[in-house]
Design a protein around this motif. Structure first.
Motif, PDB file in Angstrom:
ATOM      1  N   ARG A 108       2.381   2.454  -3.920  1.00  0.00           N
ATOM      2  CA  ARG A 108       1.496   2.795  -5.040  1.00  0.00           C
ATOM      3  C   ARG A 108       1.828   4.173  -5.614  1.00  0.00           C
ATOM      4  O   ARG A 108       2.270   5.039  -4.857  1.00  0.00           O
ATOM      5  N   PRO A 109       1.613   4.390  -6.920  1.00  0.00           N
ATOM      6  CA  PRO A 109       1.062   3.425  -7.860  1.00  0.00           C
ATOM      7  C   PRO A 109       2.120   2.405  -8.286  1.00  0.00           C
ATOM      8  O   PRO A 109       3.292   2.744  -8.430  1.00  0.00           O
ATOM      9  N   ASN A 110       1.686   1.152  -8.488  1.00  0.00           N
ATOM     10  CA  ASN A 110       2.616   0.073  -8.813  1.00  0.00           C
ATOM     11  C   ASN A 110       1.879  -0.991  -9.623  1.00  0.00           C
ATOM     12  O   ASN A 110       0.939  -1.616  -9.134  1.00  0.00           O
ATOM     13  N   ASP A 144      -2.018  -2.181  -8.251  1.00  0.00           N
ATOM     14  CA  ASP A 144      -2.738  -1.543  -9.357  1.00  0.00           C
ATOM     15  C   ASP A 144      -2.766  -2.403 -10.612  1.00  0.00           C
ATOM     16  O   ASP A 144      -3.206  -1.945 -11.661  1.00  0.00           O
ATOM     17  N   GLY A 164       2.229  -5.399  -7.558  1.00  0.00           N
ATOM     18  CA  GLY A 164       1.483  -4.168  -7.820  1.00  0.00           C
ATOM     19  C   GLY A 164       0.009  -4.293  -7.462  1.00  0.00           C
ATOM     20  O   GLY A 164      -0.716  -5.066  -8.077  1.00  0.00           O
ATOM     21  N   GLU A 172       0.831  -1.213   0.000  1.00  0.00           N
ATOM     22  CA  GLU A 172       0.000   0.000   0.000  1.00  0.00           C
ATOM     23  C   GLU A 172       0.862   1.259   0.000  1.00  0.00           C
ATOM     24  O   GLU A 172       0.406   2.331  -0.395  1.00  0.00           O
TER      25      GLU A 172
END
Ligand code: 3VV
Length: 150
Positions: A11-13, A21, A19, A8
């Motif tokens: 991010r973004p990942n 995302d 990831g 968490e």
């Protein structure tokens, strides 16, 4: 469990392994437990290799991402950035060795990582995959700190 998930804070990942995302990825969720980083993860039915057992490449991917994320979390912890990670503290896999001790059944596994050694930009991480408390796969990952990419 102590604190929130390491991913968490990254991010973004869109990384396939870690990831949050990437809806097509493995979506691992790792957290600190004392000096170890732990992840509990359940395979999808189509991730088999040998009949009824997990594909070895998935085990390797789990170990890869869990270990690199553990190294990133460790480096941030050491630098006093445990709550909000430093975006400049980024690592990639330099080398990875995997040993398959036993086949991994197709149900929940637990990954346990610990930082074995830090030398300059190099972080050596040992990670085990356990099934029902039994070690099935172990890995040694050398994570290397780099300037942020992307
Ligand atoms: C608020 C925060 C927000 C953050 C948001 C972030 C979003 C995303 C976040 C998080 C995502 C996490 C993503 C996890 C990724 C999962 C794992 C992967 O899939 S990674 C992909 C696969 N790996 C590669 O593609 C590496 C490709 N290789 C390289 O890029 C270079 O070769 C690299 C960086 C590894 C080294 O190159 P150099 O030029 O930077 O450094 P040199 O000087 O060559 O090496 C430094 C030291 O490391 C050793 N070294 C280099 N490569 C090594 C190797 N392969 N094995 C062993 N040692 C190696 C060298 O001997 C040197 O050691 P001596 O300082 O002399 O002691």
């Amino acid at each position: 469990m102590t604190g929130t998930y390491i991913q968490e804070k990254l991010r973004p990942n869109h990384c396939f392994g870690c990831g949050l995302d990437n809806p097509y990825g493995l979506q691992i969720h790792s957290f600190w437990e004392g000096d170890e980083v732990v992840c509990r993860w359940t395979p999808k039915h189509y991730m088999t290799g040998p009949p009824n057992f997990l594909y070895g490449g998935i085990s390797a991917s789990l170990i890869d991402c869990h270990s690199v994320n553990a190294a990133v979390a460790y480096a941030n912890r050491q630098a006093g950035h445990e709550e909000a990670f430093d975006p400049e503290l980024f690592m990639v896999t330099g080398t990875m060795t995997i040993k398959y001790h036993k086949p991994v059944p197709m149900h929940e596994v637990e990954l346990r990582a610990r930082i074995a050694k830090v030398e300059g930009r190099k972080y050596l991480v040992h990670t085990d995959i356990l099934s029902n408390g039994e070690r099935c796969v172990s890995g040694e990952v050398l994570a290397i700190r780099i300037a942020r990419m992307g």
